[in-house]
Write a protein that holds these residues in place. Structure first.
Motif, PDB file in Angstrom:
ATOM      1  N   VAL A  99     -20.777 -33.963   3.948  1.00 58.09           N
ATOM      2  CA  VAL A  99     -21.783 -34.236   2.906  1.00 58.09           C
ATOM      3  C   VAL A  99     -22.082 -32.960   2.127  1.00 58.09           C
ATOM      4  O   VAL A  99     -22.095 -32.951   0.887  1.00 58.09           O
ATOM      5  CB  VAL A  99     -23.076 -34.802   3.526  1.00 58.09           C
ATOM      6  CG1 VAL A  99     -24.127 -35.001   2.432  1.00 58.09           C
ATOM      7  CG2 VAL A  99     -22.813 -36.130   4.232  1.00 58.09           C
ATOM      8  N   SER A 150     -19.523 -31.935  -0.397  1.00 55.53           N
ATOM      9  CA  SER A 150     -19.485 -32.746  -1.612  1.00 55.53           C
ATOM     10  C   SER A 150     -20.404 -32.211  -2.700  1.00 55.53           C
ATOM     11  O   SER A 150     -20.295 -32.612  -3.864  1.00 55.53           O
ATOM     12  CB  SER A 150     -19.859 -34.197  -1.288  1.00 55.53           C
ATOM     13  OG  SER A 150     -18.938 -34.760  -0.360  1.00 55.53           O
ATOM     14  N   LEU A 178     -27.939 -35.064  -1.908  1.00 53.28           N
ATOM     15  CA  LEU A 178     -26.890 -34.690  -0.959  1.00 53.28           C
ATOM     16  C   LEU A 178     -27.419 -33.736   0.106  1.00 53.28           C
ATOM     17  O   LEU A 178     -27.019 -33.812   1.279  1.00 53.28           O
ATOM     18  CB  LEU A 178     -25.711 -34.059  -1.692  1.00 53.28           C
ATOM     19  CG  LEU A 178     -24.859 -35.010  -2.548  1.00 53.28           C
ATOM     20  CD1 LEU A 178     -23.718 -34.245  -3.215  1.00 53.28           C
ATOM     21  CD2 LEU A 178     -24.292 -36.148  -1.714  1.00 53.28           C
ATOM     22  N   TRP A 226     -17.700 -39.318  -3.376  1.00 50.30           N
ATOM     23  CA  TRP A 226     -18.158 -39.636  -2.023  1.00 50.30           C
ATOM     24  C   TRP A 226     -17.434 -40.865  -1.487  1.00 50.30           C
ATOM     25  O   TRP A 226     -17.049 -40.907  -0.319  1.00 50.30           O
ATOM     26  CB  TRP A 226     -19.673 -39.840  -1.999  1.00 50.30           C
ATOM     27  CG  TRP A 226     -20.211 -40.169  -0.631  1.00 50.30           C
ATOM     28  CD1 TRP A 226     -20.854 -41.295  -0.244  1.00 50.30           C
ATOM     29  CD2 TRP A 226     -20.136 -39.337   0.532  1.00 50.30           C
ATOM     30  NE1 TRP A 226     -21.189 -41.237   1.089  1.00 50.30           N
ATOM     31  CE2 TRP A 226     -20.761 -40.039   1.589  1.00 50.30           C
ATOM     32  CE3 TRP A 226     -19.594 -38.083   0.799  1.00 50.30           C
ATOM     33  CZ2 TRP A 226     -20.854 -39.523   2.884  1.00 50.30           C
ATOM     34  CZ3 TRP A 226     -19.692 -37.566   2.084  1.00 50.30           C
ATOM     35  CH2 TRP A 226     -20.315 -38.281   3.100  1.00 50.30           C
TER      36      TRP A 226
END
Length: 529
Positions: A23, A26, A42, A155
Protein backbone atom coordinates in the motif's frame (compact mmCIF):
# COMPACT_ATOMS: atom_id res chain seq x y z
CA UNK A 1 -6.29 -15.85 23.05
CA UNK A 2 -6.82 -19.57 22.80
CA UNK A 3 -3.50 -21.38 22.67
CA UNK A 4 -4.13 -23.13 19.39
CA UNK A 5 -4.84 -19.83 17.59
CA UNK A 6 -1.57 -18.14 18.57
CA UNK A 7 0.38 -19.31 15.49
CA UNK A 8 -2.53 -18.18 13.34
CA UNK A 9 -2.48 -14.68 14.85
CA UNK A 10 1.31 -14.35 14.56
CA UNK A 11 1.49 -15.28 10.89
CA UNK A 12 -1.56 -13.25 9.96
CA UNK A 13 0.30 -10.32 11.51
CA UNK A 14 3.20 -11.00 9.16
CA UNK A 15 0.87 -11.07 6.17
CA UNK A 16 -0.75 -7.77 7.15
CA UNK A 17 2.68 -6.22 7.59
CA UNK A 18 3.61 -7.26 4.06
CA UNK A 19 0.30 -5.86 2.77
CA UNK A 20 1.00 -2.49 4.34
CA UNK A 21 4.26 -2.34 2.39
CA UNK A 22 2.54 -2.67 -0.99
CA UNK A 23 0.00 0.00 0.00
CA UNK A 24 2.76 2.44 0.95
CA UNK A 25 4.62 1.64 -2.30
CA UNK A 26 1.53 2.72 -4.26
CA UNK A 27 1.89 6.28 -2.95
CA UNK A 28 4.61 6.73 -5.59
CA UNK A 29 1.93 6.42 -8.29
CA UNK A 30 -0.27 9.04 -6.63
CA UNK A 31 2.60 11.49 -6.46
CA UNK A 32 3.78 10.76 -10.00
CA UNK A 33 0.32 11.47 -11.44
CA UNK A 34 -0.28 14.50 -9.22
CA UNK A 35 -3.18 12.82 -7.37
CA UNK A 36 -2.09 14.18 -4.00
CA UNK A 37 -5.65 13.90 -2.63
CA UNK A 38 -5.18 10.10 -2.62
CA UNK A 39 -2.01 10.16 -0.50
CA UNK A 40 -3.74 10.55 2.92
CA UNK A 41 -6.13 7.72 2.03
CA UNK A 42 -3.23 5.43 1.13
CA UNK A 43 -1.33 6.39 4.28
CA UNK A 44 -4.31 5.43 6.44
CA UNK A 45 -4.88 2.30 4.35
CA UNK A 46 -1.29 1.22 5.04
CA UNK A 47 -1.05 2.27 8.68
CA UNK A 48 -4.09 0.23 9.78
CA UNK A 49 -2.79 -3.19 8.61
CA UNK A 50 0.73 -2.23 9.69
CA UNK A 51 -0.42 -1.42 13.22
CA UNK A 52 -2.55 -4.55 13.55
CA UNK A 53 0.14 -6.68 11.92
CA UNK A 54 2.92 -5.47 14.21
CA UNK A 55 0.68 -5.90 17.26
CA UNK A 56 -0.13 -9.52 16.39
CA UNK A 57 3.43 -10.38 15.39
CA UNK A 58 4.93 -8.93 18.57
CA UNK A 59 2.33 -10.22 20.99
CA UNK A 60 2.42 -13.79 19.70
CA UNK A 61 6.07 -14.02 18.70
CA UNK A 62 6.52 -16.99 21.05
CA UNK A 63 3.83 -19.08 19.35
CA UNK A 64 4.70 -22.64 18.38
CA UNK A 65 5.84 -23.64 14.90
CA UNK A 66 2.92 -24.29 12.60
CA UNK A 67 1.75 -27.64 11.28
CA UNK A 68 -0.35 -28.57 8.28
CA UNK A 69 -3.62 -27.62 10.01
CA UNK A 70 -2.40 -24.16 10.98
CA UNK A 71 -0.82 -23.68 7.57
CA UNK A 72 -4.14 -24.17 5.80
CA UNK A 73 -5.97 -21.98 8.30
CA UNK A 74 -3.39 -19.21 7.87
CA UNK A 75 -3.58 -19.39 4.07
CA UNK A 76 -7.37 -19.26 3.99
CA UNK A 77 -7.74 -16.50 6.57
CA UNK A 78 -4.74 -14.60 5.17
CA UNK A 79 -6.26 -14.33 1.70
CA UNK A 80 -9.54 -13.18 3.19
CA UNK A 81 -7.79 -10.58 5.34
CA UNK A 82 -5.74 -9.08 2.51
CA UNK A 83 -8.96 -8.77 0.53
CA UNK A 84 -10.63 -7.09 3.48
CA UNK A 85 -7.84 -4.61 4.23
CA UNK A 86 -7.23 -4.12 0.51
CA UNK A 87 -10.71 -2.59 0.47
CA UNK A 88 -9.48 0.51 2.31
CA UNK A 89 -7.91 2.33 -0.68
CA UNK A 90 -11.12 1.94 -2.69
CA UNK A 91 -13.43 3.14 0.07
CA UNK A 92 -11.22 5.90 1.47
CA UNK A 93 -10.32 7.39 -1.92
CA UNK A 94 -13.97 7.28 -3.04
CA UNK A 95 -15.08 9.12 0.11
CA UNK A 96 -12.15 11.56 -0.10
CA UNK A 97 -13.31 12.55 -3.58
CA UNK A 98 -16.94 12.80 -2.44
CA UNK A 99 -16.22 14.95 0.64
CA UNK A 100 -13.13 16.80 -0.70
CA UNK A 101 -11.90 17.73 2.81
CA UNK A 102 -8.56 19.21 1.68
CA UNK A 103 -7.42 22.39 -0.04
CA UNK A 104 -4.41 23.50 -2.02
CA UNK A 105 -2.34 20.66 -3.58
CA UNK A 106 -4.50 18.07 -1.77
CA UNK A 107 -7.76 19.35 -3.24
CA UNK A 108 -9.65 16.94 -5.50
CA UNK A 109 -9.48 17.96 -9.20
CA UNK A 110 -12.71 18.76 -10.97
CA UNK A 111 -14.44 15.88 -12.69
CA UNK A 112 -12.94 13.20 -10.44
CA UNK A 113 -16.23 12.36 -8.72
CA UNK A 114 -17.72 9.96 -11.28
CA UNK A 115 -20.52 7.38 -10.88
CA UNK A 116 -17.88 4.69 -11.46
CA UNK A 117 -15.87 5.84 -8.46
CA UNK A 118 -18.98 6.43 -6.37
CA UNK A 119 -19.79 2.71 -6.25
CA UNK A 120 -16.79 2.20 -3.97
CA UNK A 121 -18.39 4.28 -1.24
CA UNK A 122 -20.24 1.05 -0.55
CA UNK A 123 -17.69 -1.08 1.38
CA UNK A 124 -19.13 -4.31 -0.06
CA UNK A 125 -18.29 -3.12 -3.57
CA UNK A 126 -14.79 -2.18 -2.44
CA UNK A 127 -14.34 -5.58 -0.80
CA UNK A 128 -15.55 -7.29 -3.98
CA UNK A 129 -13.06 -5.33 -6.10
CA UNK A 130 -10.21 -5.99 -3.66
CA UNK A 131 -10.79 -9.73 -3.32
CA UNK A 132 -11.36 -10.03 -7.06
CA UNK A 133 -7.98 -8.41 -7.55
CA UNK A 134 -5.97 -10.40 -5.02
CA UNK A 135 -7.49 -13.70 -6.14
CA UNK A 136 -6.69 -12.83 -9.76
CA UNK A 137 -10.33 -13.04 -10.75
CA UNK A 138 -10.92 -9.73 -12.49
CA UNK A 139 -14.70 -9.47 -12.12
CA UNK A 140 -15.37 -5.83 -11.37
CA UNK A 141 -17.89 -3.46 -9.83
CA UNK A 142 -16.85 -0.67 -12.19
CA UNK A 143 -18.66 0.20 -15.41
CA UNK A 144 -15.90 2.39 -16.88
CA UNK A 145 -12.41 1.74 -15.53
CA UNK A 146 -10.91 4.50 -17.67
CA UNK A 147 -12.40 7.28 -15.51
CA UNK A 148 -11.02 5.96 -12.23
CA UNK A 149 -8.14 7.89 -10.64
CA UNK A 150 -4.77 6.56 -11.77
CA UNK A 151 -4.10 5.59 -8.17
CA UNK A 152 -7.02 3.17 -8.12
CA UNK A 153 -6.25 1.91 -11.61
CA UNK A 154 -2.80 1.07 -10.30
CA UNK A 155 -4.11 -0.43 -7.04
CA UNK A 156 -6.40 -2.75 -8.98
CA UNK A 157 -3.47 -3.81 -11.16
CA UNK A 158 -1.09 -4.18 -8.23
CA UNK A 159 -3.46 -6.40 -6.27
CA UNK A 160 -3.73 -8.77 -9.24
CA UNK A 161 0.00 -8.75 -9.85
CA UNK A 162 0.74 -9.60 -6.21
CA UNK A 163 -2.08 -12.13 -6.10
CA UNK A 164 -0.85 -13.83 -9.27
CA UNK A 165 2.10 -15.31 -7.40
CA UNK A 166 0.38 -15.28 -4.01
CA UNK A 167 0.33 -13.27 -0.81
CA UNK A 168 1.83 -16.19 1.11
CA UNK A 169 4.67 -16.41 -1.40
CA UNK A 170 5.19 -12.65 -1.07
CA UNK A 171 5.23 -12.86 2.72
CA UNK A 172 7.62 -15.81 2.67
CA UNK A 173 9.95 -14.00 0.29
CA UNK A 174 10.28 -10.73 2.20
CA UNK A 175 9.63 -11.83 5.78
CA UNK A 176 11.21 -15.27 5.60
CA UNK A 177 12.04 -17.28 8.67
CA UNK A 178 13.99 -20.54 8.85
CA UNK A 179 12.40 -23.87 9.64
CA UNK A 180 9.51 -25.90 8.32
CA UNK A 181 6.94 -23.14 8.81
CA UNK A 182 7.70 -21.45 5.49
CA UNK A 183 7.33 -24.74 3.59
CA UNK A 184 4.03 -25.48 5.33
CA UNK A 185 2.64 -22.06 4.43
CA UNK A 186 3.89 -22.36 0.85
CA UNK A 187 2.18 -25.73 0.37
CA UNK A 188 -1.01 -24.49 2.00
CA UNK A 189 -1.42 -21.95 -0.83
CA UNK A 190 -2.13 -24.81 -3.26
CA UNK A 191 1.54 -25.07 -4.31
CA UNK A 192 3.92 -27.99 -4.17
CA UNK A 193 6.61 -27.23 -6.77
CA UNK A 194 10.12 -26.47 -5.54
CA UNK A 195 12.91 -24.97 -7.63
CA UNK A 196 15.56 -25.12 -4.89
CA UNK A 197 15.84 -27.26 -1.74
CA UNK A 198 15.23 -24.12 0.33
CA UNK A 199 11.65 -22.87 0.13
CA UNK A 200 12.78 -19.29 0.74
CA UNK A 201 15.18 -19.54 -2.22
CA UNK A 202 12.36 -21.06 -4.28
CA UNK A 203 9.92 -18.21 -3.66
CA UNK A 204 12.55 -15.57 -4.28
CA UNK A 205 13.46 -17.23 -7.58
CA UNK A 206 9.76 -17.31 -8.49
CA UNK A 207 9.54 -13.58 -7.85
CA UNK A 208 12.64 -12.83 -9.95
CA UNK A 209 11.17 -14.86 -12.83
CA UNK A 210 7.84 -13.08 -12.42
CA UNK A 211 9.45 -9.63 -12.44
CA UNK A 212 11.54 -10.49 -15.50
CA UNK A 213 8.53 -11.74 -17.46
CA UNK A 214 6.53 -8.70 -16.35
CA UNK A 215 9.01 -6.44 -18.12
CA UNK A 216 8.93 -8.75 -21.16
CA UNK A 217 5.11 -8.62 -21.24
CA UNK A 218 4.99 -4.84 -20.92
CA UNK A 219 7.54 -4.50 -23.73
CA UNK A 220 5.56 -6.82 -26.05
CA UNK A 221 2.38 -4.82 -25.59
CA UNK A 222 4.14 -1.47 -25.95
CA UNK A 223 5.76 -2.59 -29.21
CA UNK A 224 2.37 -3.81 -30.41
CA UNK A 225 1.07 -0.24 -30.15
CA UNK A 226 -0.46 -0.03 -26.70
CA UNK A 227 0.05 3.29 -24.83
CA UNK A 228 2.69 3.17 -22.08
CA UNK A 229 0.34 3.36 -19.07
CA UNK A 230 -1.97 0.79 -20.63
CA UNK A 231 0.94 -1.51 -21.49
CA UNK A 232 2.22 -1.39 -17.91
CA UNK A 233 -1.14 -2.27 -16.42
CA UNK A 234 -2.18 -4.87 -18.99
CA UNK A 235 1.28 -6.42 -19.00
CA UNK A 236 1.12 -6.90 -15.24
CA UNK A 237 -2.45 -8.22 -15.09
CA UNK A 238 -2.00 -10.30 -18.26
CA UNK A 239 1.03 -12.15 -16.92
CA UNK A 240 -0.69 -12.57 -13.57
CA UNK A 241 -3.68 -13.99 -15.49
CA UNK A 242 -5.86 -11.52 -13.63
CA UNK A 243 -7.66 -9.52 -16.29
CA UNK A 244 -8.26 -6.12 -14.69
CA UNK A 245 -8.08 -3.41 -17.34
CA UNK A 246 -7.70 0.37 -17.39
CA UNK A 247 -10.11 0.74 -20.31
CA UNK A 248 -13.87 0.50 -20.56
CA UNK A 249 -13.90 -2.42 -23.03
CA UNK A 250 -10.80 -4.32 -21.87
CA UNK A 251 -8.51 -5.24 -24.79
CA UNK A 252 -11.41 -4.70 -27.19
CA UNK A 253 -11.03 -0.96 -26.54
CA UNK A 254 -8.09 -0.85 -28.97
CA UNK A 255 -9.83 -2.81 -31.76
CA UNK A 256 -6.37 -3.80 -32.96
CA UNK A 257 -5.62 -7.40 -34.01
CA UNK A 258 -1.89 -6.84 -33.50
CA UNK A 259 -2.51 -6.07 -29.82
CA UNK A 260 -4.91 -9.02 -29.57
CA UNK A 261 -2.34 -11.46 -30.94
CA UNK A 262 0.45 -9.89 -28.86
CA UNK A 263 -1.55 -10.50 -25.69
CA UNK A 264 -1.94 -14.24 -26.39
CA UNK A 265 1.72 -15.18 -25.59
CA UNK A 266 1.57 -13.00 -22.47
CA UNK A 267 -1.41 -14.99 -21.19
CA UNK A 268 0.29 -18.27 -22.12
CA UNK A 269 3.43 -17.22 -20.21
CA UNK A 270 1.29 -16.89 -17.09
CA UNK A 271 -0.18 -20.35 -17.71
CA UNK A 272 3.12 -22.26 -17.56
CA UNK A 273 4.46 -23.51 -14.23
CA UNK A 274 7.29 -21.48 -12.68
CA UNK A 275 9.71 -24.45 -12.46
CA UNK A 276 9.41 -24.84 -16.25
CA UNK A 277 10.13 -21.12 -16.68
CA UNK A 278 13.20 -21.55 -14.47
CA UNK A 279 14.49 -24.47 -16.55
CA UNK A 280 13.83 -22.54 -19.76
CA UNK A 281 15.86 -19.60 -18.47
CA UNK A 282 18.64 -22.07 -17.66
CA UNK A 283 18.65 -23.09 -21.34
CA UNK A 284 16.73 -26.34 -20.87
CA UNK A 285 14.06 -25.71 -23.52
CA UNK A 286 13.09 -29.36 -24.01
CA UNK A 287 10.75 -29.10 -21.02
CA UNK A 288 8.36 -27.16 -23.24
CA UNK A 289 7.42 -30.51 -24.77
CA UNK A 290 8.82 -33.17 -22.38
CA UNK A 291 7.04 -31.89 -19.26
CA UNK A 292 3.64 -33.68 -19.26
CA UNK A 293 1.62 -30.74 -18.01
CA UNK A 294 3.19 -28.27 -20.46
CA UNK A 295 2.76 -30.72 -23.34
CA UNK A 296 -0.93 -31.09 -22.51
CA UNK A 297 -1.15 -27.30 -22.29
CA UNK A 298 -0.25 -26.85 -25.96
CA UNK A 299 -2.76 -29.45 -27.06
CA UNK A 300 -5.43 -28.05 -24.77
CA UNK A 301 -5.04 -24.48 -26.02
CA UNK A 302 -4.88 -25.62 -29.65
CA UNK A 303 -7.85 -28.00 -29.64
CA UNK A 304 -9.97 -25.69 -27.49
CA UNK A 305 -9.32 -22.70 -29.75
CA UNK A 306 -10.14 -24.73 -32.85
CA UNK A 307 -13.34 -26.01 -31.24
CA UNK A 308 -14.46 -22.52 -30.22
CA UNK A 309 -13.62 -21.02 -33.62
CA UNK A 310 -15.55 -23.86 -35.24
CA UNK A 311 -18.62 -23.20 -33.09
CA UNK A 312 -18.48 -19.48 -33.82
CA UNK A 313 -18.22 -20.16 -37.55
CA UNK A 314 -21.02 -22.70 -37.42
CA UNK A 315 -23.28 -20.22 -35.65
CA UNK A 316 -22.29 -17.32 -37.91
CA UNK A 317 -21.52 -15.23 -34.81
CA UNK A 318 -19.53 -12.59 -36.72
CA UNK A 319 -21.50 -12.56 -39.97
CA UNK A 320 -22.82 -9.08 -39.32
CA UNK A 321 -21.64 -7.48 -42.57
CA UNK A 322 -20.00 -8.34 -45.84
CA UNK A 323 -17.17 -5.87 -45.42
CA UNK A 324 -14.74 -5.41 -42.52
CA UNK A 325 -11.92 -2.92 -42.14
CA UNK A 326 -9.06 -3.92 -39.84
CA UNK A 327 -6.11 -1.54 -39.42
CA UNK A 328 -6.78 -0.06 -42.81
CA UNK A 329 -7.06 -3.47 -44.52
CA UNK A 330 -10.39 -4.09 -46.22
CA UNK A 331 -11.65 -7.67 -45.96
CA UNK A 332 -14.77 -8.84 -47.73
CA UNK A 333 -17.12 -11.82 -47.64
CA UNK A 334 -16.01 -15.07 -46.03
CA UNK A 335 -12.44 -13.84 -45.47
CA UNK A 336 -13.73 -11.11 -43.17
CA UNK A 337 -15.85 -13.60 -41.23
CA UNK A 338 -13.05 -16.17 -40.97
CA UNK A 339 -10.41 -13.66 -39.83
CA UNK A 340 -12.65 -12.07 -37.21
CA UNK A 341 -13.78 -15.46 -35.94
CA UNK A 342 -10.22 -16.77 -35.59
CA UNK A 343 -9.11 -13.51 -34.00
CA UNK A 344 -11.84 -13.44 -31.37
CA UNK A 345 -12.18 -17.21 -30.88
CA UNK A 346 -8.46 -17.76 -30.29
CA UNK A 347 -8.14 -14.81 -27.95
CA UNK A 348 -11.23 -15.60 -25.90
CA UNK A 349 -10.43 -19.29 -25.46
CA UNK A 350 -6.87 -18.58 -24.33
CA UNK A 351 -8.21 -15.82 -22.06
CA UNK A 352 -10.68 -18.29 -20.50
CA UNK A 353 -8.37 -21.31 -20.29
CA UNK A 354 -5.51 -19.26 -18.84
CA UNK A 355 -8.01 -17.73 -16.37
CA UNK A 356 -6.95 -14.25 -17.46
CA UNK A 357 -10.34 -12.80 -18.27
CA UNK A 358 -9.45 -10.16 -20.85
CA UNK A 359 -12.13 -9.52 -23.44
CA UNK A 360 -12.05 -8.40 -27.05
CA UNK A 361 -15.74 -8.80 -27.78
CA UNK A 362 -18.96 -9.43 -25.87
CA UNK A 363 -19.70 -13.10 -25.18
CA UNK A 364 -23.11 -12.77 -23.51
CA UNK A 365 -24.94 -13.24 -26.81
CA UNK A 366 -22.80 -16.13 -28.06
CA UNK A 367 -24.50 -19.48 -28.56
CA UNK A 368 -24.97 -21.82 -25.61
CA UNK A 369 -22.35 -24.35 -26.92
CA UNK A 370 -19.77 -21.55 -27.33
CA UNK A 371 -20.40 -20.20 -23.82
CA UNK A 372 -20.30 -23.69 -22.29
CA UNK A 373 -17.02 -24.43 -24.10
CA UNK A 374 -15.50 -21.38 -22.43
CA UNK A 375 -17.11 -22.36 -19.12
CA UNK A 376 -15.34 -25.72 -19.30
CA UNK A 377 -12.05 -23.93 -20.05
CA UNK A 378 -12.54 -21.74 -16.97
CA UNK A 379 -13.41 -24.81 -14.90
CA UNK A 380 -10.23 -26.62 -15.92
CA UNK A 381 -7.66 -23.80 -15.98
CA UNK A 382 -4.06 -24.41 -17.08
CA UNK A 383 -0.88 -25.63 -15.38
CA UNK A 384 -0.51 -26.12 -11.64
CA UNK A 385 2.37 -24.08 -10.29
CA UNK A 386 1.49 -21.10 -12.50
CA UNK A 387 -0.74 -18.08 -11.81
CA UNK A 388 -3.98 -19.64 -13.09
CA UNK A 389 -7.14 -20.81 -11.34
CA UNK A 390 -9.44 -23.75 -12.07
CA UNK A 391 -8.82 -27.36 -11.04
CA UNK A 392 -5.56 -27.41 -13.09
CA UNK A 393 -4.39 -29.63 -15.95
CA UNK A 394 -2.39 -31.96 -13.74
CA UNK A 395 -5.58 -33.13 -12.06
CA UNK A 396 -7.22 -33.82 -15.41
CA UNK A 397 -4.12 -35.79 -16.43
CA UNK A 398 -4.27 -37.71 -13.14
CA UNK A 399 -7.95 -38.55 -13.55
CA UNK A 400 -7.61 -39.60 -17.19
CA UNK A 401 -4.45 -41.64 -16.81
CA UNK A 402 -5.49 -43.05 -13.44
CA UNK A 403 -8.86 -44.18 -14.74
CA UNK A 404 -7.27 -45.83 -17.78
CA UNK A 405 -4.72 -47.50 -15.50
CA UNK A 406 -7.50 -48.92 -13.31
CA UNK A 407 -9.42 -50.24 -16.31
CA UNK A 408 -6.33 -51.91 -17.78
CA UNK A 409 -5.64 -53.47 -14.40
CA UNK A 410 -8.67 -55.74 -14.83
CA UNK A 411 -6.78 -57.62 -17.55
CA UNK A 412 -3.70 -58.26 -15.40
CA UNK A 413 -3.31 -61.01 -12.79
CA UNK A 414 -3.63 -60.00 -9.15
CA UNK A 415 0.05 -60.77 -8.60
CA UNK A 416 1.19 -58.25 -11.23
CA UNK A 417 3.20 -55.28 -9.97
CA UNK A 418 2.35 -52.23 -12.04
CA UNK A 419 3.40 -48.59 -12.02
CA UNK A 420 1.87 -45.53 -13.64
CA UNK A 421 4.22 -42.90 -15.03
CA UNK A 422 2.80 -39.52 -14.06
CA UNK A 423 4.65 -36.23 -14.21
CA UNK A 424 8.05 -38.02 -14.39
CA UNK A 425 7.15 -40.14 -11.36
CA UNK A 426 6.48 -43.87 -11.25
CA UNK A 427 3.49 -44.33 -8.98
CA UNK A 428 2.65 -47.60 -7.30
CA UNK A 429 -0.88 -48.63 -6.33
CA UNK A 430 -0.83 -46.82 -2.97
CA UNK A 431 0.66 -43.61 -4.39
CA UNK A 432 -1.73 -43.63 -7.33
CA UNK A 433 -4.70 -44.06 -4.99
CA UNK A 434 -3.65 -40.95 -3.05
CA UNK A 435 -3.18 -38.91 -6.24
CA UNK A 436 -6.52 -40.05 -7.66
CA UNK A 437 -8.28 -39.36 -4.38
CA UNK A 438 -6.93 -35.81 -4.21
CA UNK A 439 -7.82 -35.05 -7.84
CA UNK A 440 -11.31 -36.54 -7.45
CA UNK A 441 -12.00 -34.66 -4.20
CA UNK A 442 -10.94 -31.31 -5.67
CA UNK A 443 -13.01 -31.89 -8.81
CA UNK A 444 -16.04 -32.97 -6.76
CA UNK A 445 -15.85 -29.99 -4.39
CA UNK A 446 -15.32 -27.63 -7.30
CA UNK A 447 -18.47 -28.91 -9.02
CA UNK A 448 -20.40 -28.93 -5.74
CA UNK A 449 -19.72 -25.27 -4.94
CA UNK A 450 -20.21 -24.36 -8.57
CA UNK A 451 -23.71 -25.81 -8.23
CA UNK A 452 -24.36 -23.93 -4.98
CA UNK A 453 -23.24 -20.66 -6.55
CA UNK A 454 -25.33 -21.31 -9.63
CA UNK A 455 -28.44 -21.90 -7.50
CA UNK A 456 -27.93 -18.61 -5.62
CA UNK A 457 -27.33 -16.78 -8.87
CA UNK A 458 -30.44 -18.15 -10.58
CA UNK A 459 -32.58 -17.21 -7.57
CA UNK A 460 -31.36 -13.61 -7.44
CA UNK A 461 -30.45 -12.30 -10.91
CA UNK A 462 -32.73 -10.84 -13.55
CA UNK A 463 -34.67 -13.45 -15.51
CA UNK A 464 -33.42 -12.00 -18.80
CA UNK A 465 -30.13 -13.83 -18.29
CA UNK A 466 -30.02 -17.39 -19.61
CA UNK A 467 -28.87 -20.55 -17.84
CA UNK A 468 -25.67 -20.62 -19.89
CA UNK A 469 -25.05 -16.98 -18.86
CA UNK A 470 -25.30 -17.96 -15.20
CA UNK A 471 -23.09 -21.05 -15.60
CA UNK A 472 -20.53 -18.94 -17.44
CA UNK A 473 -20.54 -16.25 -14.73
CA UNK A 474 -20.18 -18.58 -11.75
CA UNK A 475 -17.45 -20.58 -13.51
CA UNK A 476 -15.66 -17.28 -14.15
CA UNK A 477 -15.87 -16.31 -10.47
CA UNK A 478 -14.80 -19.65 -9.01
CA UNK A 479 -12.18 -20.20 -11.71
CA UNK A 480 -10.72 -16.75 -10.91
CA UNK A 481 -11.13 -15.70 -14.54
CA UNK A 482 -13.12 -12.47 -14.76
CA UNK A 483 -14.95 -12.81 -18.05
CA UNK A 484 -18.55 -11.74 -17.76
CA UNK A 485 -21.80 -12.06 -19.66
CA UNK A 486 -23.04 -8.83 -18.05
CA UNK A 487 -24.32 -10.23 -14.77
CA UNK A 488 -21.55 -8.89 -12.52
CA UNK A 489 -21.77 -5.19 -11.67
CA UNK A 490 -22.63 -2.74 -8.89
CA UNK A 491 -26.36 -3.39 -9.36
CA UNK A 492 -25.96 -7.14 -8.82
CA UNK A 493 -28.07 -8.33 -5.83
CA UNK A 494 -26.22 -8.47 -2.52
CA UNK A 495 -26.67 -12.27 -2.05
CA UNK A 496 -25.06 -12.81 -5.46
CA UNK A 497 -22.14 -10.53 -4.54
CA UNK A 498 -21.59 -12.41 -1.28
CA UNK A 499 -21.77 -15.75 -3.10
CA UNK A 500 -19.24 -14.56 -5.65
CA UNK A 501 -16.91 -13.41 -2.87
CA UNK A 502 -17.03 -16.92 -1.44
CA UNK A 503 -16.54 -18.51 -4.88
CA UNK A 504 -13.51 -16.32 -5.64
CA UNK A 505 -12.00 -17.09 -2.23
CA UNK A 506 -12.35 -20.86 -2.42
CA UNK A 507 -11.36 -20.91 -6.09
CA UNK A 508 -8.00 -19.27 -5.39
CA UNK A 509 -7.17 -21.69 -2.58
CA UNK A 510 -8.66 -24.82 -4.18
CA UNK A 511 -11.39 -25.04 -1.55
CA UNK A 512 -9.86 -27.40 1.01
CA UNK A 513 -7.93 -24.77 3.06
CA UNK A 514 -11.15 -22.76 3.40
CA UNK A 515 -13.06 -25.81 4.64
CA UNK A 516 -10.21 -26.61 7.04
CA UNK A 517 -10.34 -23.04 8.38
CA UNK A 518 -14.07 -23.20 8.97
CA UNK A 519 -13.81 -26.62 10.59
CA UNK A 520 -10.83 -25.52 12.71
CA UNK A 521 -12.66 -22.46 13.99
CA UNK A 522 -15.71 -24.56 14.86
CA UNK A 523 -13.55 -27.11 16.66
CA UNK A 524 -11.81 -24.36 18.60
CA UNK A 525 -15.15 -22.88 19.63
CA UNK A 526 -16.59 -26.24 20.69
CA UNK A 527 -13.41 -27.21 22.52
CA UNK A 528 -13.69 -24.21 24.82
CA UNK A 529 -17.41 -24.29 25.45
Amino acid sequence: MRQRLKPLARDLGRILTALSGIVFASIVVSVAWGEFFAVPALLVSGLIPLGIGRLLTTRYSDADEIGKLHGMMIAASGWLLVGLFGTLPFVLIAWTVAVDPFFGPLAVPAGMDTPTLAVFRNPLNGFFESLSGFTGTGLTMTDDESVLPRTLQWWRTFTEWIGGVGVIVLTTAILARPGSGSLTLYESEARSEKIHPSIVSTVRTIWWIFILFTFVSISILYLAGMPTWDAINHGMTGLATGGFSVTDASIGEYNNPIIDFAMVPVMILGSIAFPIHYLMLQGDLKNLYTDPQTRWLWGYFSLGSVALVGLLLLNGTFETSRVAVTNGIVLTGSSATLFQTIRYGLFQFVSAASCTGFGTTGVGDWSAPAQLTMSFAMFLGAAAGSTVGGIKLIRLITLVKGTAFRIRGVFYPDSAIRYLKLDDRNLGEAELSRELEEAAIIAFLWILFLGVGLAVLLLTIDSSFTLENAIFEIASAQGNVGLSTGITGPDMPTPAKVMFLFNMWIGRLEIIPVLVLLRGLLDTFNFYR
